[in-house]
Write a protein that holds these residues in place. Structure first.
Motif, PDB file in Angstrom:
ATOM      1  N   UNK A  69      38.468 -39.173  -5.353  1.00  0.00           N
ATOM      2  CA  UNK A  69      39.013 -40.005  -4.285  1.00  0.00           C
ATOM      3  C   UNK A  69      39.025 -41.461  -4.735  1.00  0.00           C
ATOM      4  N   UNK A  70      37.847 -42.053  -4.903  1.00  0.00           N
ATOM      5  CA  UNK A  70      37.768 -43.467  -5.291  1.00  0.00           C
ATOM      6  C   UNK A  70      36.571 -43.676  -6.208  1.00  0.00           C
ATOM      7  N   UNK A  72      33.708 -45.519  -5.490  1.00  0.00           N
ATOM      8  CA  UNK A  72      32.379 -45.645  -4.900  1.00  0.00           C
ATOM      9  C   UNK A  72      32.031 -44.560  -3.895  1.00  0.00           C
ATOM     10  N   UNK A  73      32.856 -43.507  -3.792  1.00  0.00           N
ATOM     11  CA  UNK A  73      32.620 -42.612  -2.654  1.00  0.00           C
ATOM     12  C   UNK A  73      32.452 -41.137  -3.016  1.00  0.00           C
ATOM     13  N   UNK A  76      29.917 -39.697  -0.551  1.00  0.00           N
ATOM     14  CA  UNK A  76      30.450 -39.587   0.812  1.00  0.00           C
ATOM     15  C   UNK A  76      31.486 -38.471   0.874  1.00  0.00           C
ATOM     16  N   UNK A  77      32.276 -38.338  -0.174  1.00  0.00           N
ATOM     17  CA  UNK A  77      33.311 -37.297  -0.215  1.00  0.00           C
ATOM     18  C   UNK A  77      32.675 -35.913  -0.197  1.00  0.00           C
ATOM     19  N   UNK A  79      29.861 -35.174   0.964  1.00  0.00           N
ATOM     20  CA  UNK A  79      29.211 -34.913   2.257  1.00  0.00           C
ATOM     21  C   UNK A  79      30.239 -34.393   3.262  1.00  0.00           C
ATOM     22  N   UNK A  80      31.481 -34.848   3.128  1.00  0.00           N
ATOM     23  CA  UNK A  80      32.544 -34.332   3.987  1.00  0.00           C
ATOM     24  C   UNK A  80      32.889 -32.889   3.638  1.00  0.00           C
ATOM     25  N   UNK A  81      32.951 -32.607   2.342  1.00  0.00           N
ATOM     26  CA  UNK A  81      33.290 -31.237   1.909  1.00  0.00           C
ATOM     27  C   UNK A  81      32.200 -30.267   2.367  1.00  0.00           C
ATOM     28  N   UNK A 115      25.269 -47.265  -1.887  1.00  0.00           N
ATOM     29  CA  UNK A 115      25.156 -47.103  -0.438  1.00  0.00           C
ATOM     30  C   UNK A 115      25.598 -45.704   0.000  1.00  0.00           C
ATOM     31  N   UNK A 116      26.725 -45.270  -0.558  1.00  0.00           N
ATOM     32  CA  UNK A 116      27.237 -43.943  -0.184  1.00  0.00           C
ATOM     33  C   UNK A 116      26.257 -42.859  -0.615  1.00  0.00           C
ATOM     34  N   UNK A 119      23.195 -42.979   1.715  1.00  0.00           N
ATOM     35  CA  UNK A 119      23.549 -42.427   3.029  1.00  0.00           C
ATOM     36  C   UNK A 119      23.635 -40.910   2.999  1.00  0.00           C
ATOM     37  N   UNK A 125      22.515 -33.779   3.302  1.00  0.00           N
ATOM     38  CA  UNK A 125      23.524 -32.796   2.902  1.00  0.00           C
ATOM     39  C   UNK A 125      22.996 -31.938   1.753  1.00  0.00           C
TER      40      UNK A 125
ATOM     41  N   UNK B  56      26.999 -43.844   7.058  1.00  0.00           N
ATOM     42  CA  UNK B  56      26.351 -45.163   6.979  1.00  0.00           C
ATOM     43  C   UNK B  56      27.356 -46.307   6.879  1.00  0.00           C
ATOM     44  N   UNK B  59      33.609 -46.948   5.420  1.00  0.00           N
ATOM     45  CA  UNK B  59      34.155 -46.521   4.121  1.00  0.00           C
ATOM     46  C   UNK B  59      33.748 -45.072   3.870  1.00  0.00           C
ATOM     47  N   UNK B  60      32.478 -44.795   4.149  1.00  0.00           N
ATOM     48  CA  UNK B  60      32.002 -43.419   3.972  1.00  0.00           C
ATOM     49  C   UNK B  60      32.561 -42.497   5.049  1.00  0.00           C
ATOM     50  N   UNK B  63      35.866 -41.574   3.811  1.00  0.00           N
ATOM     51  CA  UNK B  63      35.673 -40.787   2.582  1.00  0.00           C
ATOM     52  C   UNK B  63      35.239 -39.366   2.921  1.00  0.00           C
ATOM     53  N   UNK B  64      34.324 -39.247   3.875  1.00  0.00           N
ATOM     54  CA  UNK B  64      33.873 -37.918   4.286  1.00  0.00           C
ATOM     55  C   UNK B  64      35.016 -37.170   4.967  1.00  0.00           C
ATOM     56  N   UNK B  67      37.155 -35.809   2.219  1.00  0.00           N
ATOM     57  CA  UNK B  67      36.520 -34.642   1.605  1.00  0.00           C
ATOM     58  C   UNK B  67      36.654 -33.412   2.500  1.00  0.00           C
ATOM     59  N   UNK B  68      36.363 -33.600   3.786  1.00  0.00           N
ATOM     60  CA  UNK B  68      36.402 -32.480   4.731  1.00  0.00           C
ATOM     61  C   UNK B  68      37.827 -31.940   4.876  1.00  0.00           C
ATOM     62  N   UNK B  71      38.888 -29.971   2.067  1.00  0.00           N
ATOM     63  CA  UNK B  71      38.240 -28.664   2.095  1.00  0.00           C
ATOM     64  C   UNK B  71      38.866 -27.759   3.161  1.00  0.00           C
ATOM     65  N   UNK B  93      44.143 -43.148   0.354  1.00  0.00           N
ATOM     66  CA  UNK B  93      43.801 -41.877  -0.295  1.00  0.00           C
ATOM     67  C   UNK B  93      44.140 -40.723   0.643  1.00  0.00           C
TER      68      UNK B  93
END
Ligand SMILES: Cc1ncc(C[n+]2csc(CCOP(=O)(O)OP(=O)(O)O)c2C)c(N)n1
Ligand code: SF4
Ligand SMILES: [Mg+2]
Lengths: 306, 390
Positions: A69-70, A72-73, A76-77, A79-81, A115-116, A119, A125, B56, B59-60, B63-64, B67-68, B71, B93
């Motif tokens: 994705x980027x 710095x993430x 975070x990415x 954590x979404x998946x 930070x990501x 977090x 996760x 947090x 941005x996150x 980003x999450x 990702x989700x 998925x 993105x």
């Protein structure tokens, strides 16, 4: 723990033909890691050398699902998946068991993505984060990161006529992660495949956020011959610059103790980034690096009750 | 249809509850905080079984969400102002990867100076990010727009941002008609993603490096998808109208028939403008309103059709583009009509920055000035600032 023979029989999940430099250790780390995964994995990755050389459209070296994705993430990415995976499982729209690995270079992990990472760890996760730490921003042309060691020449901490390279010691990210009370954190190195693959299997078998910091020598940024990647990795461990240890539920364990601790200069003299430190006037910096290495090593021995 | 008294924020959270997305990743910021809070209480009380990721940072959060969505999950979030600005990088993105995330955005000014009240600077700042952007006039529309956005996003594979005006609507209680949960579910249907990272048998690499040889083609496809999204929007609007008897379009024409001049406005100001226009009409003045609802994709063909007949069009912008030549709605609307042989004169009014009130008399002033231009053909100032001490 798999033997080398067993590993060699497994299907390679990181294809050859990518555009990493000859001798680049990042690709070795990925290959060994993916060989150590017994459950299917989904990966995310930060912008950086590894992503850039392994996935240039329309090619990819990754035979496992990967998202970039980027910069710095990555954490975070993932954590979404991982949340999507839990949601879909809960709703019975997905049934398979999966593991999740987030990748990042030192820039994407120690600096812009800290930070990501913090977090995602705090939220608990279920994923493994692997930092391939080559001690600078290699993709953009070797700029300093907070993982760059004291005295090292980079393009933003150049060895000039007044200032001899980076002015600060490196950040101790492994212990910053440990301070999050993760169930598992470790340091590894590509030259010790058994240690690395064992740590990957162990981390993936543990529920919750786990972390492995892998020192990953870079031919270009460190300045050495491609054939020396493994030798330089070994020296990083034998000089105690990069100790191999793990922390399981707060308990430190040393995984390898050099029979004889080699002076740090032996590791440094093989790398162009430290060349200027071998001038007479800079000797005190090498002493400082030695002292810092000793101090951290002694501290680690105490933590490991060695 | 059940009636409920809801604020803008409550209506967004309610729509989210009824959609019951797979994943919500969000971070609080005034005036959007309530959306996140209310939704967390839905999760805590078991009214939804969404995975709620209390990240947090924004941005996150985005980003999450990326990702989700990659998925294969149905994903929503909410933010405002600095939060949207912090997401900026990730918005591109989400759009570039064609992930149909829905974002409930509460319009608020941007720092500096810090201010928590409504203007459209935040949303306009991300107008080129590749998201569908839908504005709401009142709480009813806010609610209806969120539900439609989910279907529009998923059918066009473009993320969508529904906005409501900070405090003016987000914290304003209104009596609205809500749909039954089952109606919402049957309207949005089951989400079937085209690709998923969880498809282990067919591993894909998402977001690879795309160089001079392919990047342009991929961006071209994205642009084409945005153009195509107009069809999805039309279809979804129609289906929503047919099923639930509330009709929506790219914009609403209000008393434009027989009007000599038209005012263009977005969001809650359209409500105020309607009152002003009613009163001016009573005075016998030929004025009307075009309320723009969908700003992205920009409905320039339809806008041309409707606006070409007016002598003067006065565009109200609740943000400035800092170009020194007017706000974003003005420049785009004016440019849309450029190729017509006879076209209206355009003037621009920047108003309401940082929550500065806009009144019925402000809008009457705009209308009267436009009527004057229509008569004299003279524009004194192309861009004016409404309601500011100068
Ligand atoms: C927000 C943002 N800032 C800067 C960059 C430029 N950039 C891309 S990769 C990179 C450095 C990567 O360093 P590291 O994470 O250590 O990975 P390496 O290339 O060394 O493997 C930088 C600075 C970027 N892509 N995004
Ligand atoms: S520059 Fe370094 S990290 Fe990047 S591919 Fe080459 S050896 Fe690997
Ligand atoms: Mg690096």
């Amino acid at each position: 723990m798999a033997s080398l023979k067993e590993l060699s029989k497994k299907k390679d999940l990181f294809a050859p033909g990518h555009r990493g430099c000859a001798g680049c250790s990042a690709s070795i780390v990925v290959r060994q890691t993916l060989l150590a995964c017994d459950t299917p994995v989904v990966c995310s990755i930060c912008t950086g050398c590894l992503e850039v050389f392994s996935s240039i459209f329309p090619y990819t070296a990754w035979k496992v699902p990967l998202i970039h994705s980027l910069f710095e993430n990555s954490a975070a990415t993932i954590s979404g998946i991982e949340s999507a995976y839990r949601a879909l499982k809960k709703r019975k729209r997905y049934t398979r068991d999966l593991k999740f690995i987030a990748w990042g270079g030192d820039g994407g992990t120690y600096d812009i993505g800290l930070q990501a990472l913090s977090g995602a760890i705090e939220r608990g996760h279920d994923f493994l984060y692997i930092c391939y730490d080559n001690e600078a921003y290699m993709n953009t042309g070797i700029q300093r990161s907070s993982a760059t060691p004291l005295g090292a020449h980079t393009t933003t901490s150049p060895a000039g006529s007044v200032i001899p390279g980076k002015q600060q010691n490196r950040k101790d990210l492994t212990n910053i992660v440990v301070a999050h009370n993760v169930p598992y954190a470790a340091q590894a190195i590509p030259s010790n495949w058994r240690d690395l693959t064992t740590k990957v299997s162990k981390a993936l078998s543990i529920k919750g956020p786990t972390f492995i910091n892998v020192l990953s020598p870079c031919v270009i940024g460190w300045g050495y011959e491609p054939s020396e990647t493994i030798g330089i990795s070994k020296l990083a461990v034998d000089t105690c610059f990069w100790p191999l240890y793990e922390v399981e539920n707060g308990k430190y364990k040393l995984n390898y103790k050099p029979k004889e601790k080699i002076p740090i200069r032996k590791w440094m003299e093989k790398q162009a980034r430290f060349r200027h430190l071998f001038k007479k006037e800079n000797k005190k910096i090498i002493d400082e690096i030695q002292n810092e290495t000793d101090r951290k090593w002694e501290k680690l021995l105490k933590l490991c009750e060695e | 249809m059940p009636l409920k008294a809801l604020t803008g924020n409550e209506s967004m959270a309610e729509a989210m509850r009824q959609i019951n997305p797979d994943v919500v990743a969000a971070y609080p910021i005034t005036p959007a905080t309530e959306v996140v809070q209310i939704f967390s209480s839905f999760v805590a009380d078991g009214l939804v079984d969404t995975e709620f990721v209390a990240v947090e940072s924004e941005h996150s959060a985005m980003s999450a969400c990326v990702g989700a969505a990659a998925a294969g999950a149905r994903v929503m979030t909410s933010t405002a102002s600095q939060g949207l600005a912090l997401m900026h990088e990730v918005l591109y993105v989400a759009a570039g990867l064609r992930l149909p995330i829905v974002l409930c955005e509460i319009n608020r000014s941007l720092s500096a100076p810090i201010n928590i009240h409504c203007d459209h600077s935040d949303t306009m700042g991300s107008r080129d990010a590749g998201w569908i952007q839908i504005f709401s006039e009142n709480v009813q529309e806010t609610y209806d727009n969120v539900i439609q956005a989910m279907k529009i996003a998923e059918s066009s594979r473009i993320p969508a941002l529904v906005t409501t005006d900070g405090f003016i609507l987000s914290h304003c209680l209104e009596r609205i008609e809500v749909l039954e949960d089952s109606e919402v579910q049957s309207f949005i249907g089951e989400y079937k993603p085209a690709y998923s990272l969880l498809d282990i048998e067919n591993p894909i690499t998402v977001g690879p490096l795309d160089l001079q040889d392919y990047y342009f083609e991929h961006k071209r496809q994205e642009i084409e998808a945005m153009r195509e999204a107009k069809k999805s929007i039309e279809k979804v609007n129609k289906e929503f109208g047919d099923r639930f008897r509330r009709r929506y379009d790219f914009f609403e024409s209000y008393k434009l028939n027989g009007a000599e001049i038209a005012i263009v406005a977005l969001g809650s100001t359209a409500g105020t403008a309607k009152v002003a226009i009613d009163s001016l009409r009573e005075e016998g003045k030929k004025v009307g309103l075009l309320k723009l609802r969908v700003f992205r994709p920009f409905p320039y063909e339809k806008l041309c059709e409707v606006l070409q007949k007016f002598k003067v069009v006065a565009v109200l912008d609740r943000s400035d583009s800092m170009s020194s030549t007017g706000g974003p709605v003005f420049t785009e609307a004016r440019s849309a009509l450029y190729d017509l042989t006879t076209r209206p004169r355009f003037v621009n009014y920047i108003y309401g920055l940082g929550g500065r009130e806009i009144t019925e008399s402000d809008i009457k002033k705009v209308a009267n000035e436009a009527l004057k231009i229509s008569k004299t053909g003279k524009i004194k100032e192309l861009v004016q600032y409404l309601g500011v001490r100068e």
